[in-house]
Design a protein around this motif. Structure first.
Motif, PDB file in Angstrom:
ATOM      1  N   PRO B  88      10.988  37.816   0.908  1.00  0.00           N
ATOM      2  CA  PRO B  88      10.183  36.743   0.305  1.00  0.00           C
ATOM      3  C   PRO B  88      10.846  35.360   0.424  1.00  0.00           C
ATOM      4  O   PRO B  88      10.171  34.346   0.299  1.00  0.00           O
ATOM      5  CB  PRO B  88      10.082  37.154  -1.161  1.00  0.00           C
ATOM      6  N   ASP B  89      12.171  35.344   0.690  1.00  0.00           N
ATOM      7  CA  ASP B  89      12.841  34.051   0.830  1.00  0.00           C
ATOM      8  C   ASP B  89      12.306  33.255   2.022  1.00  0.00           C
ATOM      9  O   ASP B  89      12.461  32.037   2.079  1.00  0.00           O
ATOM     10  CB  ASP B  89      14.345  34.251   1.037  1.00  0.00           C
ATOM     11  N   PHE B  90      11.716  33.952   2.982  1.00  0.00           N
ATOM     12  CA  PHE B  90      11.231  33.271   4.183  1.00  0.00           C
ATOM     13  C   PHE B  90       9.850  32.672   3.991  1.00  0.00           C
ATOM     14  O   PHE B  90       9.281  32.126   4.925  1.00  0.00           O
ATOM     15  CB  PHE B  90      11.179  34.252   5.365  1.00  0.00           C
ATOM     16  N   GLU B  91       9.284  32.808   2.798  1.00  0.00           N
ATOM     17  CA  GLU B  91       7.937  32.308   2.580  1.00  0.00           C
ATOM     18  C   GLU B  91       7.855  30.801   2.828  1.00  0.00           C
ATOM     19  O   GLU B  91       8.802  30.071   2.544  1.00  0.00           O
ATOM     20  CB  GLU B  91       7.499  32.614   1.151  1.00  0.00           C
ATOM     21  N   GLY B  92       6.730  30.358   3.350  1.00  0.00           N
ATOM     22  CA  GLY B  92       6.548  28.939   3.643  1.00  0.00           C
ATOM     23  C   GLY B  92       7.521  28.508   4.726  1.00  0.00           C
ATOM     24  O   GLY B  92       7.545  29.072   5.801  1.00  0.00           O
ATOM     25  N   ARG B  93       8.389  27.544   4.418  1.00  0.00           N
ATOM     26  CA  ARG B  93       9.342  27.076   5.413  1.00  0.00           C
ATOM     27  C   ARG B  93      10.748  27.605   5.145  1.00  0.00           C
ATOM     28  O   ARG B  93      11.730  27.079   5.661  1.00  0.00           O
ATOM     29  CB  ARG B  93       9.353  25.545   5.448  1.00  0.00           C
ATOM     30  N   GLY B  94      10.828  28.638   4.324  1.00  0.00           N
ATOM     31  CA  GLY B  94      12.124  29.154   3.902  1.00  0.00           C
ATOM     32  C   GLY B  94      13.002  29.692   5.009  1.00  0.00           C
ATOM     33  O   GLY B  94      14.216  29.679   4.907  1.00  0.00           O
ATOM     34  N   GLY B  95      12.383  30.174   6.094  1.00  0.00           N
ATOM     35  CA  GLY B  95      13.182  30.779   7.146  1.00  0.00           C
ATOM     36  C   GLY B  95      13.537  29.820   8.268  1.00  0.00           C
ATOM     37  O   GLY B  95      14.145  30.226   9.252  1.00  0.00           O
ATOM     38  N   ASP B  96      13.155  28.555   8.117  1.00  0.00           N
ATOM     39  CA  ASP B  96      13.305  27.616   9.226  1.00  0.00           C
ATOM     40  C   ASP B  96      14.747  27.408   9.686  1.00  0.00           C
ATOM     41  O   ASP B  96      15.001  27.296  10.879  1.00  0.00           O
ATOM     42  CB  ASP B  96      12.688  26.260   8.857  1.00  0.00           C
ATOM     43  N   ASN B  97      15.675  27.360   8.714  1.00  0.00           N
ATOM     44  CA  ASN B  97      17.071  27.125   9.093  1.00  0.00           C
ATOM     45  C   ASN B  97      17.598  28.244   9.962  1.00  0.00           C
ATOM     46  O   ASN B  97      18.185  27.996  11.024  1.00  0.00           O
ATOM     47  CB  ASN B  97      17.954  26.993   7.853  1.00  0.00           C
ATOM     48  N   LEU B  98      17.385  29.461   9.512  1.00  0.00           N
ATOM     49  CA  LEU B  98      17.844  30.623  10.268  1.00  0.00           C
ATOM     50  C   LEU B  98      17.173  30.655  11.640  1.00  0.00           C
ATOM     51  O   LEU B  98      17.816  30.918  12.662  1.00  0.00           O
ATOM     52  CB  LEU B  98      17.520  31.896   9.488  1.00  0.00           C
ATOM     53  N   ALA B  99      15.886  30.322  11.658  1.00  0.00           N
ATOM     54  CA  ALA B  99      15.128  30.353  12.905  1.00  0.00           C
ATOM     55  C   ALA B  99      15.711  29.370  13.928  1.00  0.00           C
ATOM     56  O   ALA B  99      15.916  29.720  15.087  1.00  0.00           O
ATOM     57  CB  ALA B  99      13.669  30.044  12.629  1.00  0.00           C
TER      58      ALA B  99
END
Lengths: 256, 284
Positions: B88-99
């Motif tokens: 759920p941490d990746f919701e919205g733009r949450g995963g952008d850094n890792l991506a």
């Protein structure tokens, strides 16, 4: 009718060889992933959707959103950039996906017994891997399976199905991308098939109001058909899981 | 994931004893499943499941014009999407850094011409080239993302078929090309040199490969090496923590040997895949 291609041929077959009241092949599986509390995968024709459910858990982020009498249901719809024939720029955040999220939430909220989980939150995430018409119905069906896999109490199944009117006369069910593109109105409904209640209805383009009852009846029939398929999948999944924990050894299996 | 001190100590000791919490040795990988050609609307695709980590990669082709600085080279672009299905941490733009971190690492690993020959993607010097869109979808995160992503990308590129260009006609500034109508008239990409990334994690005094999420939490520093054939194409230190130069060299050596082993296994596996096997996908 001369210019427009006929969606149902004279002998009653559609472009992909189905009859007007036939669904595309539905294949589904529950418990695809181990980390979410519930997950499911569904294929309706070529449309492929993955759903994951987290919760009920403590409200994340803004605590003031928590409600004293019910759980918050949070939905996110996202479409893989490679899901359509033309590559998409962004997987989510555009207008269409936010609209989908809202509609998804609306349909699922009608079935989830939110009053059982005050001060908590349920997250539902759907990911479209291949979009080939009927994306919204597939998402609703996948989310229902994922909710069941997560063990969240539902009033009953929520199923969705699309229907259209071919040749200005024949109602047909489960519209593919090809048929969507060739024109014709699309009516999408999400329903509680056992009590025959409609929780969401959306229509694009136009047809005469006289046609509405039969198209709607067709879509509702589609929902019921899907419910039967989902029910079978749930039962066989539960049986599989149950067998591995050893319950089938203790008592005779009773076929209902 | 939250770990208490006792759990951390347990993991630390298990690495020390060369008998990790899931029974592996320090240089061992978890079991993997690989399936190619699983996303229909793309030119090549692969899904890799490394224990709990699940990655789906699709390759799409478009016609583009080469850059002015490199008129003879085609283009390759990596896009990572962290699906909220994973956490759920990746919701919205949450995963952008890792991506961004993963996609940058991939593009620097594929930049070298010996690792990946972008010249093959050029159709007409200076005006037309293929652009490869490599889209990576993270469906579940169970640790060791870089390795899983690089393996899946290599498999997807292996699976990619580029339509054959029959003729190119230049008329003034206008370039017309004719692509073969035959469905099976395609070329495969040469991916033997495509880099494999290995994350080497330092836990206690020892280095391990393929850390689980729990082990990643105990790591005192980790380094990602991308190895193409026998050369390094990228080295990236990730996460917090610091490494002594000696340890760093040691971990590079470990990474290199493991990557070569992994690479040959992957190529062998890919060669075994025949085209007319039935699709399984997520229904297994």
């Amino acid at each position: 009718m001369s210019k427009k291609k006929e969606l149902v041929s004279k002998i009653g077959l559609r472009l992909d060889g189905r009859r007007a009241d036939e669904l595309r092949r539905v294949r589904c599986k529950m418990g695809v992933f181990s980390q979410p509390d519930g997950s499911a995968y569904i294929e309706q024709g070529l449309t492929k959707v993955l759903a994951a459910v987290y919760g009920p858990h403590q409200v994340r982020g803004n605590r003031s959103k928590a409600q004293h009498d019910s759980a918050i249901v949070n939905c996110q719809f996202s479409m893989a950039v490679f899901s359509t024939s033309e590559r998409k720029k962004r997987p989510r955040g555009d207008r269409k996906s936010s609209e989908m999220s809202i509609h998804l939430r609306q349909a699922l909220l009608a079935a989830i017994k939110v009053e059982l989980y005050p001060w908590s939150q349920i997250d539902i995430y759907v990911e479209v891997l291949h979009a080939d018409g009927g994306v919204y119905p597939a998402c609703v069906n996948a989310a229902t399976l994922a909710l069941i896999d997560a063990g969240i109490p539902l009033k009953e199944y929520v199923c969705a199905c699309s229907a259209s009117l071919a040749n200005n006369d024949i109602p047909m069910v489960d519209i593919s991308h090809q048929e969507e593109m060739l024109g014709g109105p699309t009516l999408t409904i999400a329903a509680l098939p056992m009590s025959e209640k409609i929780v969401l209805m959306e229509m694009s383009q136009r047809f005469h109001i006289d046609h509405l009852p039969k198209v709607m009846a067709k879509a509702l029939k589609g929902c019921k058909d899907i419910k039967v398929i989902l029910d079978e999948a749930v039962r066989s999944h539960v049986e599989d899981v149950g067998c591995s924990t050893g319950w089938s050894n203790t008592s005779q299996k009773i076929k209902v | 994931m939250a770990l208490c001190e006792a759990e951390k100590t347990f993991i630390l000791h298990s690495v020390e004893e060369n008998f990790r919490i899931d029974g592996r040795q320090r240089g061992d990988y978890r079991p993997m499943e690989l399936e190619t050609n699983i996303v229909a609307p793309s030119f090549g695709s692969a899904r890799l499941r490394l224990a709990n980590t699940d990655v789906l990669v699709s390759v799409k082709l478009e016609i583009d014009s080469p850059t002015l600085e490199q008129p003879k080279l085609g283009k390759i672009e990596f896009f990572v999407d962290c699906s909220a299905n994973a956490t759920p941490d990746f919701e919205g733009r949450g995963g952008d850094n890792l991506a961004t971190e993963i996609s940058n690492c991939l593009s620097s690993a594929y930049k070298s011409s010996t690792a990946f020959d972008a010249g093959k993607l050029c159709i007409l010097k200076g005006s037309k080239c293929w652009k490869l869109y490599v889209d990576i979808l993270l469906l579940e995160c169970g640790g060791n993302l870089y390795d899983a992503v690089s393996l899946a990308v290599k498999a997807a590129l292996w699976d990619t078929r580029i339509p054959l260009v029959k003729s190119v006609v230049v008329d003034g500034n206008k370039v017309d090309m004719e692509v073969s109508d035959e469905l099976f008239d395609c070329e495969r990409l040469d991916v033997t040199g495509a880099p494999i990334m290995v994350t080497v994690c330092k836990i206690g005094d020892q280095c391990i490969v393929d850390p689980t999420t729990a082990e990643e939490h105990c790591s005192g520093g980790s380094v990602v090496v991308a190895v193409s054939k026998s050369n390094f194409s990228t080295i990236l230190q990730t996460g917090g923590g610091s490494l002594h130069p000696m340890t760093l060299l040691e971990s590079l050596k470990l990474g290199q040997t493991v990557a070569q082993r992994l690479d040959s296994t992957l190529i062998n596996t890919l060669k075994q895949i025949n085209d007319n096997s039935t699709d399984v996908g997520f229904l297994k």
